[in-house]
Structure formats: structure tokens, C-alpha cells
Design a protein around this motif. Structure first.
Motif, PDB file in Angstrom:
ATOM      1  N   CYS A  68      35.056  27.880 -13.268  1.00 55.23           N
ATOM      2  CA  CYS A  68      34.490  27.609 -14.478  1.00 55.23           C
ATOM      3  C   CYS A  68      35.803  27.714 -15.827  1.00 55.23           C
ATOM      4  CB  CYS A  68      33.192  28.045 -14.835  1.00 55.23           C
ATOM      5  SG  CYS A  68      33.051  29.965 -14.858  1.00 55.23           S
ATOM      6  N   PRO A 120      24.458  31.682 -10.898  1.00 57.15           N
ATOM      7  CA  PRO A 120      25.713  31.386 -11.674  1.00 57.15           C
ATOM      8  C   PRO A 120      25.703  29.814 -11.934  1.00 57.15           C
ATOM      9  CG  PRO A 120      26.144  33.089 -10.202  1.00 57.15           C
ATOM     10  CD  PRO A 120      24.622  32.432  -9.756  1.00 57.15           C
ATOM     11  N   TYR A 121      25.649  29.161 -10.841  1.00 55.37           N
ATOM     12  CA  TYR A 121      26.059  27.601 -10.960  1.00 55.37           C
ATOM     13  C   TYR A 121      24.952  26.961 -11.906  1.00 55.37           C
ATOM     14  CZ  TYR A 121      27.170  22.771 -10.269  1.00 55.37           C
ATOM     15  OH  TYR A 121      27.611  21.445 -10.076  1.00 55.37           O
ATOM     16  N   TYR A 181      26.104  27.528 -15.169  1.00 61.89           N
ATOM     17  CA  TYR A 181      27.154  26.864 -15.486  1.00 61.89           C
ATOM     18  C   TYR A 181      26.733  25.364 -15.981  1.00 61.89           C
ATOM     19  CZ  TYR A 181      31.634  24.097 -14.442  1.00 61.89           C
ATOM     20  OH  TYR A 181      32.594  23.351 -14.408  1.00 61.89           O
TER      21      TYR A 181
END
Length: 155
Positions: free
Chosen positions: A79, A139-140, A143
Motif C-alpha cells: 500500500c 488490513p485489505y 486499504y
């Protein structure tokens, strides 16, 4: 031999950077009586798209592993760099290249190919995102909320 050719042609970069340009040139030659007028200013857009695809792919592989292609997803979330601005800079590179090709050839046929490819990429991204949510988890998802799918501040 035929299976190898089919596997080769199934690769998205082969289609974008080789097959579609050849199809476009052939179409334009046939429909324009054997001559093509190229608008050189848009060749730079094609170069930008190709370089974005290549360099973002190398960046992702170094930082996240996986690849080439979505068949081998990254082992960790990337990221930073271009991925801080768009979740799909490699796919966007394909679209930029084809847009440049459409404008360089002033070709409606190539513009239709570009539109079809953009729609196909969008559908592919939706499927990719589902598998990345499973693989990378919260976390994705975070993101996805903080970085646009295609263009910063737009989509």
C-alpha cells in the motif's frame, strides 16, 4: 504447440501490448485503404501505460511477493508507492496504453477494444478483491476504504 499458443494468448499483457495493437493496425489498414496516420503525441501515452504496468509489477513483486498476474497473489499487502494512490496501477497501465493507442490511431475500433478491456478489468478486479479480502483480511478491507480502486479521488 496449440496449447502453448493458447496459454500464451490468454495472458493479459500479451493481449494488451501485442495482440490488440496488431488487431488495431490491421483493422485500420483494411478500413483506410492501406495507410495509417499516426498521431505521434499519443505514443507517449502508450509508453506511459506500458511503463506503469511494468514498473508497478516489479514494485509489487519486490514488496509483496506473488505474481506475475493475479493467479499468484501477493503474500502481503502493498500500500505504498503507486499502490498508495490506486489499488490497481498495473491494470490502469493497460488501460492507459490502450487509450494512447486509440488516440494515436484515431480509431473507434480501438476505442471499443479499450472500453471492453476496461469493463473486463473492472469485473476482474471485483473478483480479485474478494479473494484478497479472504487472503489478507481486515488490513485489505481498510486499504480498500482508504485507496480508490482506479483513479485517486474519483473511483
Amino acid at each position: 504447440m496449440v496449447k502453448k499458443l493458447q496459454r500464451f494468448l490468454r495472458r493479459t499483457p500479451v493481449r494488451t501490448f501485442l495482440v490488440y495493437p496488431l488487431m488495431a493496425i490491421l483493422w485500420e489498414l483494411i478500413t483506410r485503404g492501406g495507410s495509417i496516420e499516426v498521431r505521434p503525441a499519443f505514443l507517449a501515452l502508450m509508453g506511459w501505460g506500458y511503463l506503469q504496468y511494468r514498473l508497478c509489477g516489479k514494485y509489487r513483486a519486490r514488496r509483496g511477493g506473488g505474481g506475475p498476474g493475479p493467479e499468484i497473489p501477493p503474500e502481503q499487502l502493498v500500500c505504498t508507492g503507486p499502490y498508495a494512490y490506486t489499488r490497481n496501477p498495473m491494470y490502469l497501465g493497460h488501460i492507459i496504453f490502450l487509450t494512447g493507442l486509440s488516440l494515436a490511431l484515431r480509431s473507434w475500433f480501438t476505442a471499443l477494444i479499450t472500453l471492453a478491456v476496461a469493463i473486463w478489468f473492472h469485473l476482474r478486479v471485483i473478483a480479485d478483491e474478494r479473494s484478497l479480502i479472504v487472503k489478507l483480511g481486515a488490513p485489505y478491507v481498510a486499504y480498500m476504504k482508504s485507496v480508490k480502486r482506479w483513479l485517486p479521488s474519483l473511483f
